[in-house]
Write a protein that holds these residues in place. Structure first.
Motif, short mmCIF file in Angstrom:
data_model
loop_
_atom_site.label_atom_id
_atom_site.label_comp_id
_atom_site.label_asym_id
_atom_site.label_seq_id
_atom_site.Cartn_x
_atom_site.Cartn_y
_atom_site.Cartn_z
N GLY A 69 34.50 14.17 -86.55
CA GLY A 69 34.61 13.80 -85.28
C GLY A 69 36.53 13.43 -84.56
O GLY A 69 37.13 14.48 -84.09
N GLN A 70 36.59 13.18 -85.62
CA GLN A 70 38.21 11.99 -85.52
C GLN A 70 38.76 13.46 -85.25
O GLN A 70 40.18 14.05 -85.18
CB GLN A 70 38.22 11.20 -86.61
N LEU A 71 38.98 14.11 -86.41
CA LEU A 71 39.74 15.31 -87.11
C LEU A 71 39.18 16.45 -85.89
O LEU A 71 40.23 17.26 -85.26
CB LEU A 71 39.22 16.02 -87.76
N THR A 72 38.10 16.77 -84.88
CA THR A 72 37.90 17.68 -84.36
C THR A 72 37.93 17.32 -82.49
O THR A 72 37.68 17.55 -81.77
CB THR A 72 36.74 18.55 -84.79
N HIS A 73 38.33 15.90 -82.28
CA HIS A 73 38.95 15.37 -81.02
C HIS A 73 36.91 15.51 -80.19
O HIS A 73 37.11 15.21 -79.70
CB HIS A 73 39.40 16.20 -80.21
N ARG A 74 36.06 15.57 -81.52
CA ARG A 74 34.63 15.81 -80.57
C ARG A 74 33.45 14.56 -81.44
O ARG A 74 33.89 13.82 -81.80
CB ARG A 74 34.53 16.68 -81.34
N GLY A 75 32.56 13.46 -80.19
CA GLY A 75 32.06 12.99 -80.28
C GLY A 75 31.48 12.57 -81.92
O GLY A 75 30.85 13.65 -81.59
N LYS A 76 30.71 11.69 -82.51
CA LYS A 76 30.22 12.15 -83.45
C LYS A 76 28.58 12.02 -82.96
O LYS A 76 28.44 13.31 -83.25
CB LYS A 76 29.60 10.67 -84.14
N SER A 77 28.65 11.87 -81.36
CA SER A 77 26.53 12.13 -81.09
C SER A 77 26.72 13.89 -80.85
O SER A 77 25.91 14.78 -81.18
CB SER A 77 26.11 11.25 -80.23
N HIS A 78 27.77 14.32 -80.33
CA HIS A 78 28.09 15.62 -80.18
C HIS A 78 27.56 16.40 -81.54
O HIS A 78 26.84 17.76 -81.18
CB HIS A 78 29.43 15.87 -79.67
N LEU A 79 28.34 16.11 -82.28
CA LEU A 79 28.24 17.06 -83.62
C LEU A 79 26.83 16.65 -84.36
O LEU A 79 25.96 18.15 -85.33
CB LEU A 79 29.57 16.09 -84.67
N HIS A 80 26.15 15.57 -84.03
CA HIS A 80 25.22 14.95 -84.66
C HIS A 80 24.42 16.03 -83.90
O HIS A 80 23.02 16.38 -84.70
CB HIS A 80 24.78 14.05 -84.36
N GLU A 81 24.27 15.99 -82.55
CA GLU A 81 23.49 17.55 -81.76
C GLU A 81 23.25 18.55 -82.24
O GLU A 81 22.64 19.50 -82.49
CB GLU A 81 23.20 17.11 -80.70
N LEU A 82 25.06 19.18 -82.43
CA LEU A 82 24.53 20.93 -83.38
C LEU A 82 24.34 20.66 -84.43
O LEU A 82 23.81 21.31 -85.06
CB LEU A 82 26.24 20.40 -83.54
N GLU A 83 24.38 19.40 -85.44
CA GLU A 83 23.62 19.66 -86.74
C GLU A 83 21.37 19.37 -86.57
O GLU A 83 21.44 20.60 -87.61
CB GLU A 83 24.49 18.35 -87.71
N LEU B 156 29.84 11.98 -90.47
CA LEU B 156 30.46 12.80 -88.59
C LEU B 156 31.21 12.67 -88.00
O LEU B 156 31.92 12.93 -86.93
CB LEU B 156 28.98 12.47 -87.57
N ARG B 157 31.76 10.92 -87.86
CA ARG B 157 32.43 10.11 -87.91
C ARG B 157 34.29 11.16 -87.86
O ARG B 157 34.76 11.03 -86.97
CB ARG B 157 32.49 8.87 -87.77
N ALA B 158 33.54 10.73 -89.56
CA ALA B 158 35.70 11.27 -90.00
C ALA B 158 35.94 12.95 -89.34
O ALA B 158 36.94 13.39 -88.81
CB ALA B 158 35.42 11.80 -90.87
N GLU C 169 19.01 5.82 -88.57
CA GLU C 169 19.94 5.86 -87.59
C GLU C 169 20.91 6.69 -87.22
O GLU C 169 21.65 7.33 -86.14
CB GLU C 169 20.29 4.35 -87.50
N GLN C 170 21.36 7.50 -88.43
CA GLN C 170 22.98 8.62 -88.26
C GLN C 170 21.99 9.81 -87.71
O GLN C 170 22.77 10.25 -86.89
CB GLN C 170 22.86 8.92 -89.72
N PHE C 171 20.27 10.28 -88.18
CA PHE C 171 20.42 11.61 -87.25
C PHE C 171 19.29 11.78 -86.62
O PHE C 171 18.39 12.24 -85.96
CB PHE C 171 19.03 12.08 -88.95
N GLY C 172 19.11 10.03 -86.26
CA GLY C 172 17.98 10.00 -85.36
C GLY C 172 17.67 10.61 -84.47
O GLY C 172 18.92 11.15 -83.55
N PRO C 173 16.84 10.74 -83.31
CA PRO C 173 16.34 11.53 -82.24
C PRO C 173 17.13 11.39 -80.75
O PRO C 173 17.92 10.01 -81.00
CB PRO C 173 14.44 11.02 -81.29
N THR C 174 17.80 12.74 -80.79
CA THR C 174 18.05 11.96 -78.63
C THR C 174 17.46 13.16 -78.23
O THR C 174 16.83 14.09 -78.41
CB THR C 174 19.41 12.88 -78.80
#
Length: 392
Positions: free
Chosen positions: A28-42, A24-26, A383-388
Motif C-alpha cells: 500500500g505504501q508503494l502504490t499509495h493505496r490503502g491496505k483495506s483496498h488491496l485486501h478487497e482486491l485480493e 499489504l501495508r508495505a 483480522e488481516q483477511f477478515g470480511p468487509t
C-alpha cells in the motif's frame, strides 16, 4: 461501462505480493493505496480498474501479469442492445431462446469459481435481457421458456446476494423467482427457492427455521431432483446445528441413498445440478457441525479430492470450505495447532464468501477456547483477511 475481471486476479495479486516479500501495508505504501483496498482486491470483494492493475504490475515487477487479467471496459448496454436487435419485434427466435438458456447454465457453472462481486453484474445483465424480451410480443411457448430462464436467474441472483450478505436484495429476488416458478409451474425452481432460503436463515442461526424450510423444499421439489437432494442435505445440516445426532444421521443416510446411483452430470460445477462429490462435501460439513468423530476422515478425503496439489484446485471455494470443516473437526479432536493451520489457509485464500465468515469465526473461537498459542496466529490472519461487509 465496467471492466471484466478474471476471477484469478485476486489470487495472482496475493501470490505476486508474497513472492516479493511485501505485506499489504508495505504494498500500500508503494502504490499509495490503502491496505483495506488491496485486501478487497485480493479477496475479490472489489474489482480493479485497468489503471490500478497497471500500477500494481509496476510495483511488483510483474511484467503485465495483472493487467492481462483485466480486460478493457465492456459496454453492457451495447451488448444488450445488440442481442435485442437480433430479435424481430414480433418474434423471439429459437436461436435467441437457446442462447439465453445456455447463458443460464454458464452462469450457474461460474458460481462455484467466480467471486460473487464479479458474478452479480453478469447475472443482472442476463436478467435484463429476459425482462426486455418478456416486454415484447411472444407466443405462450416462448413466454414460458423466458419465464423459466428468468426464474433460474432470479434464484441465482438471490444466492449471490446472500453470499454478499445483502438480505434485502436476496429476499426480493427469491420472491421474484418463486413467483416466476409458480407462473411457469416449475416445482424444481420452487424447491430451490425454499432450499436457498433455508441456507440463508441457517447462517443467521435460525436452525429451526432452516429445518422447516428444507423439509418444505423436499415436499415441493420433484423426488430425486437436484433440489430435492440438496434440500435433504440442508435438513441434515440444520439437525447438526441443533445437536440432534440421530436425525442428522438419518438425513445423511437419505442423501446417500438418493446419490448412490447418481451419474456425474455433464457440467458437475453447475450449481443447480447435484453431483455425487457434493454429497461427500456436505457430509463433511454436517459431521463437523455435529461433532461426530468421523468428520475428520471425511473432511480429509474431500480436501484431497478437491485440492490434491494444495493450490485451490478447480473448485477453490469448496476447497476453502473443506479446510474450515477439517479445522473444526480437528479443534473438536483436541488438535488446535492443525486446526489453526487449515483454517488460516482457508481464510487467507480469499475464497471464503461473506456469508461463510461465521464458519471461520467458529473455528477461531474453538481454537481460542483451548488456549493454544496458535490461536493468536489464527486471530492475526483472520483480522488481516477478515470480511468487509458489502452494502445493500
Amino acid at each position: 461501462m465496467t471492466s471484466h475481471v478474471d476471477p484469478r486476479f485476486g489470487s495472482t495479486l496475493r501470490q505476486l505480493r508474497r513472492e516479493s516479500g511485501l505485506s499489504l501495508r508495505a504494498l500500500g505504501q508503494l502504490t499509495h493505496r490503502g491496505k483495506s483496498h488491496l485486501h478487497e482486491l485480493e479477496t475479490a470483494t472489489k474489482a480493479p480498474t485497468v489503471e490500478t492493475a497497471e500500477h500494481l504490475d509496476r510495483a511488483l515487477n510483474a511484467d503485465g501479469a495483472l493487467v492481462r487479467l483485466v480486460s478493457a471496459p465492456v459496454d453492457h448496454q451495447a451488448e444488450a442492445d445488440d442481442l435485442l436487435q437480433r430479435v424481430a419485434a414480433s418474434d423471439v427466435s429459437a436461436e435467441t431462446l437457446t442462447r439465453i438458456e445456455q447463458g443460464v447454465d454458464d452462469l450457474a457453472s461460474l458460481y462455484p469459481v467466480t467471486a460473487p462481486v464479479d458474478l452479480l453484474p453478469m447475472v443482472r445483465r442476463h436478467l435484463a435481457y429476459v425482462t426486455r424480451l418478456l416486454d415484447g410480443r411472444v407466443t405462450l411457448a416462448q413466454q414460458r421458456r423466458l419465464v423459466v430462464a428468468g426464474g433460474w436467474l432470479a434464484v441465482l441472483r438471490a444466492t449471490v446476494h446472500i453470499d454478499l450478505q445483502q438480505p434485502g436484495a436476496a429476499a426480493a429476488h427469491l420472491a421474484a423467482a418463486s413467483g416466476l416458478a409458480s407462473h411457469a409451474e416449475h416445482p424444481e425452481i420452487q424447491g430451490w427457492c425454499l432450499e436457498t432460503r433455508a441456507w440463508e436463515v441457517l447462517t443467521f442461526g435460525d436452525y429451526r427455521g432452516a429445518l422447516e424450510l428444507s423439509q418444505q423444499a423436499q415436499q415441493v421439489a420433484p423426488v430425486g431432483s437436484s433440489a430435492h437432494i440438496q434440500a435433504t442435505a440442508q435438513e441434515a445440516r440444520a439437525w447438526a446445528r441443533m445437536g440432534v445426532v440421530r436425525e442428522t444421521r438419518q438425513a445423511l443416510d437419505r442423501v446417500e441413498r438418493l446419490t448412490a446411483n447418481l451419474p456425474v452430470p455433464e457440467r458437475a460445477e453447475h450449481h443447480y445440478r447435484y453431483d455425487p462429490a457434493k454429497a461427500e462435501a456436505y457430509a463433511a460439513t454436517t459431521l463437523a457441525w455435529a461433532g461426530d468423530p468421523g468428520a475428520e476422515h471425511v473432511a480429509r478425503s474431500v480436501l484431497a479430492h478437491l485440492d490434491p496439489l494444495g493450490d485451490g484446485g478447480t473448485r477453490p471455494r469448496r476447497a476453502a470450505s473443506a479446510r474450515l470443516d477439517l479445522g473444526l473437526a480437528l479443534a473438536a479432536a483436541g488438535r488446535p495447532d492443525e486446526a489453526s493451520a487449515y483454517a488460516a489457509e482457508a481464510v487467507a485464500s480469499g475464497r471464503v464468501v461473506p456469508s461463510n465468515w461465521w464458519r471461520a469465526r467458529e473455528v477461531l473461537r474453538r481454537v481460542e477456547q483451548t488456549g493454544a498459542p496458535e490461536a493468536a496466529e489464527l486471530r492475526d490472519v483472520y483480522e488481516q483477511f477478515g470480511p468487509t461487509r458489502t452494502g445493500e
